[in-house]
Design a protein around this motif. Structure first.
Motif: not given
Length: 463
Positions: A411-424
């Motif tokens: 029930g909690k939001d989370h922040s997601i970051h991907m190293h080395g890429y931009v994702f669609q």
């Protein structure tokens, strides 16, 4: 004549290659009160906080020479940089490097590689980012796609009331939801949000505001009542201008917005910043917490106030409404599909809350950096177990198109970051078993012809 032409051509090549920008950081402890409430042993650079922004121009190479004057290893990550062919400079402790030992130095060579926009640099070994090792990193375009008169940087940070590791020790003795005095505060442009220096506008001018969330755990809402914000960049990706009333930013996100100043200096205004998180209890004046930044057109002019408007009445940014300027179509066909679920684990983190992972195991550092394992184990490098089960590794092939489905049953939001890429960002929706009582579950959305690309996104509850 031929010699002159050769010199001109060589000059053009050198210009295209860009400059080498040298920056020196001596990372050490600093006993300081940044928010006006608490004084503790934070992390600074060259004996200072806040850490000065790093500016380079398109095509430049940044040479960031770092001396570690702490008593623990550190590493530095340039958040949003692709690091093509230079993964060893990505700065993730025990993934791409061993870390810089105490008393030692290391130079990160960061090729901006054709990227432009708004980024940041932060510690990525342990808790040093929460303790202050973070700074904005701006790559200025040589020929901006949009025109403006002035560039204004606004940084947003959450700031603890003690070192992160000490917070963990305290959390073992008393629940965090009782430690009301230890709710983080907000730093705006490096100082206590309630004492932020005014931002000045000149009537009729057009401004590019670069807003950087250098937060560790909290979200920010950013507004400028009486003015329209026009998004033109998100996480280093130029987008078609999109008008909004405000930005709702998760940790690590960055935006550039254009704002045209009013034609008169009859009134001053105020930026609104709201600081919040859903993983700690709500408490008046603590979560959410509201701040204002003076926007001055003329010293002494009255400040125009606006009535409070509910968030549901405002137009906030939406990844599915954004269109990248280069209009890259949906990547297909998909070569590999991976589904990972957010899992809750103990032991608890520094806030007295469970830790989370995208896999079956709570993450801990491998004994050997994963990049070294990949380069030295031959065929075993294709086996995810070579990287240790607690890393939850997935091995993919070079140039594969990977569809990554993230499932958040909490029930909690989370922040997601991907190293080395931009994702669609191609789809967002409720979990298949999300019940009607889970009101925070997002509605189904799908990308259009040109999906938005970015490197950091909110991973909503029950999605």
């Amino acid at each position: 004549m031929l010699l002159l032409l050769g010199i001109i051509q060589l000059f053009g090549i050198l210009q295209a290659l860009g400059a080498r920008v040298e920056v020196g950081w001596d990372v050490g402890y600093l006993n300081i009160s940044r928010d006006g409430y608490s004084t503790w042993l934070a992390v600074g650079v060259n004996g200072r906080q806040p850490i000065a922004p790093v500016y380079v121009d398109e095509g430049d190479t940044l040479l960031l020479s770092v001396r570690n004057s702490l008593d623990r290893p550190i590493s530095l990550h340039a958040h949003g940089l692709f690091q093509r062919n230079t993964t060893y400079y990505d700065g993730v402790g025990m993934i791409t490097e061993c870390g810089i030992p105490p008393g030692e130095s290391f130079t990160y060579v960061i090729d901006t590689g054709g990227q432009t926009g708004t980024f940041w640099i932060h510690g990525h070994y342990g808790s040093e980012v929460a303790d202050g090792l973070r700074a904005p990193f701006i790559i200025r375009e040589k020929a901006p796609a949009v025109q403006y008169d002035e560039d204004v940087l606004i940084t947003l940070e959450d700031w603890l009331q003690m070192p992160y590791d000490l917070m963990g020790a305290r959390a073992q003795q008393i629940r965090f939801d009782r430690l009301f005095s230890n709710y983080p505060t907000v730093l705006i442009n490096g100082i206590d949000g309630n004492k932020s220096q005014p931002i000045h506008f000149v009537p009729g001018k057009r401004y590019r505001l670069r807003i950087v969330s250098m937060s560790v755990s909290y979200w920010f809402k950013f507004r400028l009542p009486g003015h329209k914000l026009e998004i033109v960049e998100s996480d280093g990706i130029a987008i078609e201008p999109l008008a909004v009333d405000g930005l709702d930013m998760c940790p690590g996100q960055r935006y550039s917005v254009l704002v045209t100043a009013h034609d008169t200096d009859a009134f001053n205004f105020r930026f609104n910043v709201t600081f919040y998180a859903d993983y700690v209890p709500k408490l008046a004046d603590f979560n959410p917490r509201h701040y204002e930044i003076p926007l001055v057109y003329r010293e002494g002019a009255p400040t125009r106030r606006y009535s409070i408007v509910g968030d549901d009445k405002l137009a906030w940014q939406d990844e599915f409404a954004m269109v990248p300027r280069n209009r890259q179509p949906l990547l297909e066909p998909v070569d590999r599909r991976i589904t990972v679920s957010k899992q809750e684990h103990t032991p608890y983190d520094g806030f007295g809350l469970p830790t989370y992972s995208l896999g079956d195991y709570a993450y801990t550092h491998p004994m050997v950096p994963s990049l070294i394992t990949a380069l030295t184990t031959g065929d075993w490098a294709n086996n995810s177990l070579a990287y240790a089960p607690q890393t939850n590794t997935h091995v993919v092939e070079h140039m594969e198109v990977v569809e990554l489905m993230l499932v958040n049953p909490s029930g909690k939001d989370h922040s997601i970051h991907m190293h080395g890429y931009v994702f669609q960002v191609v789809e967002l929706g409720p979990m298949g078993n999300a019940s009607a009582t889970q009101r925070t579950a997002p509605k189904l959305k799908r990308a259009g012809q040109w999906p938005m690309r970015r490197d950091t996104v909110t991973f909503p509850a029950y999605s």
